[in-house]
Design an enzyme around this catalytic site. Structure first.
Site, PDB file in Angstrom:
ATOM      1  N   ARG A   1      25.326  17.911 -21.752  1.00  8.45           N
ATOM      2  CA  ARG A   1      24.976  16.640 -22.404  1.00  8.45           C
ATOM      3  C   ARG A   1      25.299  15.467 -21.485  1.00  8.45           C
ATOM      4  O   ARG A   1      26.138  15.564 -20.583  1.00  8.45           O
ATOM      5  CB  ARG A   1      25.708  16.466 -23.733  1.00  8.45           C
ATOM      6  CG  ARG A   1      27.220  16.289 -23.654  1.00  8.45           C
ATOM      7  CD  ARG A   1      27.683  14.853 -23.663  1.00  8.45           C
ATOM      8  NE  ARG A   1      29.096  14.739 -23.362  1.00  8.45           N
ATOM      9  CZ  ARG A   1      29.577  14.564 -22.147  1.00  8.45           C
ATOM     10  NH1 ARG A   1      28.780  14.494 -21.091  1.00  8.45           N
ATOM     11  NH2 ARG A   1      30.884  14.485 -21.938  1.00  8.45           N
TER      12      ARG A   1
ATOM     13  N   ASP B   1      35.025   8.772 -29.510  1.00  7.45           N
ATOM     14  CA  ASP B   1      34.895   9.838 -30.524  1.00  7.45           C
ATOM     15  C   ASP B   1      36.248  10.281 -31.065  1.00  7.45           C
ATOM     16  O   ASP B   1      36.391  10.545 -32.259  1.00  7.45           O
ATOM     17  CB  ASP B   1      34.085  11.034 -29.990  1.00  7.45           C
ATOM     18  CG  ASP B   1      34.656  11.694 -28.748  1.00  7.45           C
ATOM     19  OD1 ASP B   1      35.604  11.149 -28.136  1.00  7.45           O
ATOM     20  OD2 ASP B   1      34.161  12.778 -28.375  1.00  7.45           O
TER      21      ASP B   1
ATOM     22  N   SER C   1      30.188  20.731 -19.148  1.00  2.00           N
ATOM     23  CA  SER C   1      30.002  22.167 -18.900  1.00  2.00           C
ATOM     24  C   SER C   1      31.059  22.986 -19.637  1.00  2.00           C
ATOM     25  O   SER C   1      30.775  24.096 -20.099  1.00  2.00           O
ATOM     26  CB  SER C   1      30.038  22.466 -17.406  1.00  2.00           C
ATOM     27  OG  SER C   1      31.286  22.084 -16.858  1.00  2.00           O
TER      28      SER C   1
ATOM     29  N   ASP D   1      30.891  16.258 -27.738  1.00  4.53           N
ATOM     30  CA  ASP D   1      30.184  17.224 -26.900  1.00  4.53           C
ATOM     31  C   ASP D   1      29.681  18.413 -27.718  1.00  4.53           C
ATOM     32  O   ASP D   1      28.511  18.800 -27.646  1.00  4.53           O
ATOM     33  CB  ASP D   1      31.104  17.727 -25.771  1.00  4.53           C
ATOM     34  CG  ASP D   1      31.631  16.579 -24.929  1.00  4.53           C
ATOM     35  OD1 ASP D   1      31.090  15.463 -25.050  1.00  4.53           O
ATOM     36  OD2 ASP D   1      32.590  16.791 -24.169  1.00  4.53           O
TER      37      ASP D   1
ATOM     38  N   LYS E   1      38.248  18.392 -16.047  1.00  4.40           N
ATOM     39  CA  LYS E   1      39.078  18.099 -17.213  1.00  4.40           C
ATOM     40  C   LYS E   1      40.118  19.188 -17.488  1.00  4.40           C
ATOM     41  O   LYS E   1      41.139  18.940 -18.110  1.00  4.40           O
ATOM     42  CB  LYS E   1      38.214  17.882 -18.458  1.00  4.40           C
ATOM     43  CG  LYS E   1      38.050  16.403 -18.741  1.00  4.40           C
ATOM     44  CD  LYS E   1      37.669  16.111 -20.179  1.00  4.40           C
ATOM     45  CE  LYS E   1      36.409  16.786 -20.628  1.00  4.40           C
ATOM     46  NZ  LYS E   1      36.569  17.641 -21.777  1.00  4.40           N
TER      47      LYS E   1
HETATM   48  C1  GLA Z   1      34.962  14.076 -22.828  1.00  6.33           C
HETATM   49  C2  GLA Z   1      35.414  14.568 -24.188  1.00  6.33           C
HETATM   50  C3  GLA Z   1      34.623  13.856 -25.290  1.00  6.33           C
HETATM   51  C4  GLA Z   1      34.673  12.348 -25.131  1.00  6.33           C
HETATM   52  C5  GLA Z   1      34.311  11.953 -23.701  1.00  6.33           C
HETATM   53  C6  GLA Z   1      34.493  10.484 -23.446  1.00  6.33           C
HETATM   54  O1  GLA Z   1      33.658  14.466 -22.568  1.00  6.33           O
HETATM   55  O2  GLA Z   1      35.208  15.958 -24.292  1.00  6.33           O
HETATM   56  O3  GLA Z   1      35.121  14.266 -26.551  1.00  6.33           O
HETATM   57  O4  GLA Z   1      35.925  11.853 -25.491  1.00  6.33           O
HETATM   58  O5  GLA Z   1      35.079  12.658 -22.748  1.00  6.33           O
HETATM   59  O6  GLA Z   1      33.624   9.731 -24.218  1.00  6.33           O
END
Ligand code: GLA
Length: 451
Positions: free
Chosen positions: A26, A35, A129, A177, A221
């Protein structure tokens, strides 16, 4: 599809033909780091995905292989309760899904599976991903449990479950996501509201495209970017408590504010102007020390730390809570206006909102980096109506709104300015025009010939 099935048969010889499922990546058009506060977002799926070929195993073992050799073969024994493997180990994404489904859907841990993962979704590029892998593993595991996703209600429920499930890997993300990966619609962005999860598809703009440009700064992440990401949800926990305290004093009632997003619906239903006034009183100074937070909330500093901050270091000048809160409120407004701009087919307005969002992410929320800022700057000069970082930030990709008839010129200019010196052996510069596809499911999406 044939390729991944052939790969599967080579990796796991014998037995029935494998089944296949997929989950797209996405991008987020706007609504960043909101979120996890229950504030809305506006993402879309992209036509790059993770594909799994899989087959049930009767012995409860889960064997994972990946066509990308950066991800070594891993196995674990399925069980009613699963514990995470070492941080950074990629089986954690599968474990997260399986553990959640065992717990919440009563899946039978005596069933296991052999899985081959193939992907054309870049890793650590801000294209989700990791969540795509969690969702794809959940679909495969549901299939070996002989369960189908019936209808939209199931998808929403699964999205909420998997958003929580992903905390298993140590990141404290929100639910954007998983929701868009499961519920996305071809040619549409999704306006997503939380608590309860609601999805409103909004058609993408005619005569415009969204170009994704990878800054090539890795923002893993599951690795180094995790603590930087988690600082957002942690500090927003403090902000929420300060706003709640202020609210209680101003309306003289013991009302609970579970998340910042509750300001705008439910019992409170504040206007943006009312929320702004309340927040200005709740966080009147730009920087706030832990000691001041604790005092205001009637706690000891160590209690306040244990409740919200864990081991987050405190800067000598205090935490920049006021700017972070400003980002939350202004981004909330921008998301609402961006949805309206999509519906009104107003590309200029959407572009302006995307630009303002990037500035807010960079200056107020502190999740950009010099390379992303440079890429955004180049993109605007190259003809993007709007350009901003997408996803968690700290690296990864940007999204760029470009008139369709100018896309070639745009990509040439970005290639010249940003990707100059990009090693030729790594192929063409890492940018592409994103097409929104339907959410995750069984089977694969047919690709146009030559794609
Ligand atoms: C990551 C997290 C999401 C959101 C974005 C920032 O993708 O998985 O939940 O917090 O960062 O908008």
């Amino acid at each position: 599809m044939e390729q991944v099935c052939a790969g599967f048969r080579a990796a796991f010889p014998g037995g029935d033909a494998p089944r296949v499922c997929r989950a797209p990546g996405r991008i987020n058009l706007i609504g960043e780091h909101t979120d996890y506060n229950g504030l809305p977002v506006l993402p879309m799926t992209v036509d790059r995905d993770i594909v799994l070929a899989f087959r049930e195993r009767p012995d409860g073992m889960i064997h994972l292989r990946n066509t990308d050799s950066a991800f070594p073969e891993v196995s674990f024994a399925n069980a009613a309760t699963l514990t995470p493997s070492a941080p950074g180990s990629w089986d954690n994404y599968c474990k997260a899904a399986v553990a959640a489904l065992n717990r919440a859907f009563g899946c039978d841990p005596r069933r296991g599976m052999d899985v081959l993962v193939a992907s054309d979704l870049p890793v650590a590029a801000g294209l989700a991903s990791s969540s795509a892998l969690v969702v794809a593993c959940a679909l495969a595991y549901l299939a070996v449990q002989d369960r189908d996703l019936d209808g939209n209600g199931d998808r929403l429920r699964l999205a909420e479950l998997l958003a929580d499930a992903e905390h298993f890997v140590g990141t404290r993300g929100g639910g954007m996501d998983q929701a868009v990966i499961l519920c996305g619609q071809a040619d549409h962005a999704c306006k997503i509201d939380f608590h309860p999860l609601r999805i409103e598809p909004a058609p993408l703009l005619p005569n415009h495209v969204v170009v994704v440009c990878d800054s090539t700064v890795k923002a893993e992440k599951g690795g180094a970017a995790r603590n930087r990401y988690n600082a957002g949800p942690r500090l927003c926990g403090v902000i929420r408590a300060l706003v709640e305290k202020q609210l209680q004093e101003e309306i003289d009632e013991d009302v609970a504010l579970e998340r910042l997003g509750d300001l705008f619906h439910g019992a409170l239903c504040l206007t943006v102007r009312e929320a702004r006034a309340l927040c200005a009183n709740a966080v009147p100074e730009p920087r706030v020390s832990l000691a001041a937070v604790a005092k205001r909330l009637g706690l000891r500093p160590d209690e306040a730390r244990a409740r919200w901050l864990d081991d987050l270091p405190e800067p000598p000048e205090g935490f920049p809570l006021q700017a972070m809160l400003r980002h939350q409120l202004t981004e909330y407004e921008r998301v609402e206006r961006a949805r309206d701009a999509l519906l009104a087919e107003d590309a200029e307005e959407l572009g302006r909102l995307m630009n303002a969002s990037h500035e807010s992410c960079a200056r107020d929320y502190g999740v950009s980096c010099p390379e992303l800022d440079r890429l955004v700057d180049i993109a605007r000069k190259a003809g993007a109506l709007g350009a901003r970082l997408t996803g968690a930030g700290f690296g990864g990709a940007t999204v760029n709104l470009v008139p369709a008839d100018r896309v070639e010129r745009f990509m040439d200019a970005v290639a010249r300015e940003y990707y100059r010196g990009f090693p030729k052996r790594q192929g063409p510069p890492p940018m592409f025009v994103a097409r929104a596809v339907n959410g995750a499911g069984m089977g694969t999406i047919p690709r146009p010939a030559g794609a």
